[in-house]
Design a protein around this motif. Structure first.
Motif, PDB file in Angstrom:
ATOM      1  N   HIS A   2      -8.501   7.295   0.232  1.00  0.00           N
ATOM      2  CA  HIS A   2      -7.361   6.415  -0.530  1.00  0.00           C
ATOM      3  C   HIS A   2      -7.577   6.464  -1.924  1.00  0.00           C
ATOM      4  N   HIS A  35     -11.880   4.120   1.887  1.00  0.00           N
ATOM      5  CA  HIS A  35     -11.595   3.846   0.659  1.00  0.00           C
ATOM      6  C   HIS A  35     -11.603   4.880  -0.536  1.00  0.00           C
ATOM      7  N   LEU A  85      -6.136  -4.631  -3.948  1.00  0.00           N
ATOM      8  CA  LEU A  85      -6.019  -4.918  -2.565  1.00  0.00           C
ATOM      9  C   LEU A  85      -7.030  -4.796  -1.832  1.00  0.00           C
ATOM     10  N   TYR A 115      -3.466  -0.712  -7.452  1.00  0.00           N
ATOM     11  CA  TYR A 115      -4.380  -0.620  -5.632  1.00  0.00           C
ATOM     12  C   TYR A 115      -5.429  -1.645  -5.791  1.00  0.00           C
ATOM     13  N   LEU A 134      -7.696  -4.885   1.869  1.00  0.00           N
ATOM     14  CA  LEU A 134      -8.184  -3.534   2.514  1.00  0.00           C
ATOM     15  C   LEU A 134      -9.311  -3.371   3.357  1.00  0.00           C
ATOM     16  N   GLU A 181       0.917   4.275  -3.040  1.00  0.00           N
ATOM     17  CA  GLU A 181      -0.192   5.491  -2.279  1.00  0.00           C
ATOM     18  C   GLU A 181       0.658   6.712  -2.378  1.00  0.00           C
ATOM     19  N   ARG A 197       1.141  -1.236   0.178  1.00  0.00           N
ATOM     20  CA  ARG A 197      -0.376  -0.066  -0.120  1.00  0.00           C
ATOM     21  C   ARG A 197       1.014   0.973  -0.023  1.00  0.00           C
TER      22      ARG A 197
END
Length: 218
Positions: free
Chosen positions: A141, A138, A160, A157, A164, A93, A89
Motif C-alpha cells: 500500500h 504495508h 495512519l 497516509y 493500520l 489510496e 484510507r
C-alpha cells in the motif's frame, strides 16, 4: 560547525516498549487484553515505573489504552473506528491510485507489482512472523501511495501507520496469511483493469471479515 552528539543507547523503557509493541502487533497480546502490571514486571524483570513509562509510550502511539484505576489494555478498534479509518484510507489510496494510473497510462509502476509479489512470498514463508507479513502488506500500500508522486498524500497516509498496524493485528484471526499475497496481486490487476474504485471492494472485504453482517455469521 559543532560536532554531532553521539547516539544514545536505547533505554530500558525503549527496549521494553519495543518488546511489548512487537507482541501486540504479532498477536501475542490480543486486542482488548488487559496488561497486568504485576505479571509484566515479573516477566521482564523491570521496575513498575519503567513498565508504566513504556505503557505510556505505547498509549501515545495508540496501541494501548490506559484507564485511571483500571490499568492498561491493548487497544481494540471498534466497528465505528474501522469504518472511519477505512474511509480515510480509501480517500487517500483511491486518489493516489488515480494519479498513479494517470501517470502510467493505465499501468501501475513496477515497485507496486514487486511489492505485491513479495507479500505473497513472505506470507508463504513459515519462518515469517505476522509482523513480517504485516510489514510486507504495508509495503504494497505504501508503494501504491508513493507511486502517485504526491508528498502530501504520502505524509497523510504515513500518519495512519499505527492504526493500520493495529487493524492488521485484529485481522489475523479471521484472514489467513495465504490469502494476502493472491489478494494483493489481484488488487493490482483489478486497479489496472477497473480503475481506482477496485480499492473500495478490497477494503470492504476486510471490514466484513472483522465485522460480518448477521446473515454471514450463521
Amino acid at each position: 560547525m559543532s560536532a554531532p552528539e553521539p547516539l544514545r543507547r536505547a533505554s530500558t523503557v525503549d527496549q521494553l516498549a519495543g518488546l511489548l509493541r512487537a507482541r501486540i502487533l504479532d498477536g501475542d497480546f490480543a486486542p482488548g487484553r488487559r496488561l497486568v502490571e504485576r505479571e509484566l514486571v515479573e516477566a521482564y524483570d523491570v521496575a513498575r515505573h519503567t513498565l508504566r513509562a513504556a505503557l505510556r509510550r505505547l498509549e501515545g502511539e495508540g496501541l494501548v489504552r490506559v484507564e485511571p484505576n483500571r490499568g492498561a489494555r491493548v487497544a481494540d478498534l471498534s466497528h465505528d473506528d474501522l469504518v472511519d479509518l477505512f474511509a480515510l484510507r480509501l480517500a487517500l489510496e483511491r486518489e493516489a491510485a488515480y494519479l498513479a494510473l494517470e501517470r502510467g497510462g493505465g499501468r501501475l509502476p513496477a515497485p507496486v507489482h514487486a511489492a505485491a509479489e513479495d507479500l505473497g512470498r513472505v506470507a508463504r514463508r513459515r519462518s515469517a512472523s505476522w509482523q513480517d507479513v504485516a510489514a510486507a502488506h504495508h509495503r504494497v500500500h505504501e508503494a501504491l501511495v508513493a507511486s502517485a508522486g504526491a508528498p502530501r498524500i504520502e505524509r497523510a497516509y504515513a500518519a495512519l501507520s499505527t492504526e493500520l498496524d493495529l487493524f492488521l493485528s485484529q485481522l489475523r484471526p479471521v484472514w489467513t496469511r495465504e490469502r494476502l499475497g493472491p489478494d494483493h496481486v489481484a488488487l493490482v490487476r483489478d486497479l489496472e483493469r477497473e480503475g481506482p474504485d477496485a480499492l473500495r471492494e478490497h477494503m470492504a472485504a476486510a471490514l466484513r471479515a472483522l465485522h460480518p453482517e448477521p446473515s454471514e455469521r450463521d
